[in-house]
Design an enzyme around this catalytic site. Structure first.
Site, short mmCIF file in Angstrom:
data_model
loop_
_atom_site.label_atom_id
_atom_site.label_comp_id
_atom_site.label_asym_id
_atom_site.label_seq_id
_atom_site.Cartn_x
_atom_site.Cartn_y
_atom_site.Cartn_z
N ARG A 48 -6.17 42.31 104.13
CA ARG A 48 -4.85 42.25 103.51
C ARG A 48 -4.85 43.18 102.29
O ARG A 48 -5.08 42.75 101.16
CB ARG A 48 -4.53 40.81 103.12
CG ARG A 48 -4.00 39.96 104.25
CD ARG A 48 -2.61 40.40 104.70
NE ARG A 48 -1.65 40.35 103.61
CZ ARG A 48 -0.92 39.28 103.30
NH1 ARG A 48 -1.03 38.18 104.01
NH2 ARG A 48 -0.07 39.32 102.28
N GLU A 86 8.52 40.42 102.87
CA GLU A 86 8.02 39.42 103.81
C GLU A 86 6.82 38.68 103.26
O GLU A 86 5.94 38.24 104.00
CB GLU A 86 7.71 40.07 105.16
CG GLU A 86 8.95 40.61 105.85
CD GLU A 86 8.82 40.69 107.36
OE1 GLU A 86 7.88 40.11 107.93
OE2 GLU A 86 9.68 41.34 107.96
N HIS A 143 7.92 37.76 109.39
CA HIS A 143 7.57 36.57 108.63
C HIS A 143 8.80 36.05 107.88
O HIS A 143 9.53 36.84 107.28
CB HIS A 143 6.47 36.87 107.61
CG HIS A 143 5.21 37.38 108.24
ND1 HIS A 143 5.08 38.68 108.69
CD2 HIS A 143 4.03 36.76 108.51
CE1 HIS A 143 3.87 38.83 109.23
NE2 HIS A 143 3.23 37.69 109.13
N LYS A 170 3.95 39.16 116.94
CA LYS A 170 3.60 38.04 116.06
C LYS A 170 4.79 37.61 115.21
O LYS A 170 5.51 38.47 114.68
CB LYS A 170 2.44 38.45 115.14
CG LYS A 170 2.08 37.41 114.08
CD LYS A 170 1.15 38.00 113.02
CE LYS A 170 1.01 37.03 111.85
NZ LYS A 170 0.36 37.66 110.69
#
Length: 249
Positions: A48, A86, A143, A170
């Protein structure tokens, strides 16, 4: 449904694969985060990069990615810069976002690239095409940290990801009730029936923990477990997650 081979794993086959987020602010923190992976059971590492204090410096980000790659030569590596819109930690322009995504693709350092669905259709399609050209798995994602959209919206977003060429689709949403978790799982099961690519879904927070465990039942191909620092609400420890998945298998 097609499966996706990423180094030594096959996403979409067998039990859901466990991804562990690698979270750090600087090089020293990154070394410690890598050390914290020792003794954990996982299949994929998600770097990340938006958590880095110098995430706005593409050269620095790629240098840290090279360090991660060197430490994890045989581990599938997912490169993720989560935009602030997000839930990410580093506000940036769309131009910088795609500069970083494309540089990561071209670097030869990563196996999977995270690309956000709502970053703009044309640029998303171009990034997906670039990833495919370089043999990098394109994971399209969305997200919502505030709510759970209606079932038809979740289904539509996952199908749009597939239409844009995603290798993996996803979505992660935030439940406000148990009914929201059911909505996410119902949408997952519906899309799974006709999906041509692996899908990854999760309901975040304490309410949504069950969605991180029941992927194989409803059709989600990957789940996220924490080392020491979580990257999203509701993540549980990777080793605990493995034990539960083994019981459910």
């Amino acid at each position: 449904m097609n499966t996706v081979k990423i180094k030594n794993i096959e996403l979409g086959a067998g039990s859901p694969k466990i991804a562990v987020p690698l979270v750090a602010q600087d090089s020293d923190g990154l070394k410690q985060a890598l050390a914290d992976l020792q003794g954990l059971s996982f299949d994929i590492v998600e770097f990340r990069v938006d958590f880095l204090a110098q995430a706005a410096d593409a050269d620095y980000v790629l240098a840290q990615t090279a360090l991660v790659r060197q430490a994890l030569l045989d581990t599938p590596l997912l490169f993720t810069f989560r935009r602030a819109a997000e839930g990410g930690s580093c506000p940036c322009s769309d131009d910088y976002y795609f500069e970083l995504v494309n540089r990561a693709i071209e670097s030869g350092l990563v196996d999977v690239i995270d690309i956000e669905l709502f970053a703009g259709d044309e640029r998303v399609k171009a990034a997906v095409a670039a990833a495919k050209e370089r043999g990098v798995t394109a994971l399209l994602c969305n997200h919502d940290f505030n709510k759970t959209p209606p079932k038809e919206d979740i289904v539509g977003r996952l199908k749009k990801m597939e239409s844009l060429g995603a290798d993996v689709c996803k979505i992660a949403v935030m439940p406000q009730s148990a009914a929201d978790v059911v909505t996410l799982l119902d949408a997952t099961q519906e899309v799974f029936q006709t999906a041509s690519q692996p899908i990854v879904t999760m309901s975040m927070g304490k309410l949504g923990v069950i969605s991180r465990l029941a992927g194989q039942t409803f059709g989600s191909a990957m789940t996220f477990g924490a080392a020491k620092q979580v990257s999203a609400p509701g993540q549980i420890g990777a080793n605990d997650l493995r034990k539960i998945l083994d019981v459910l298998a």
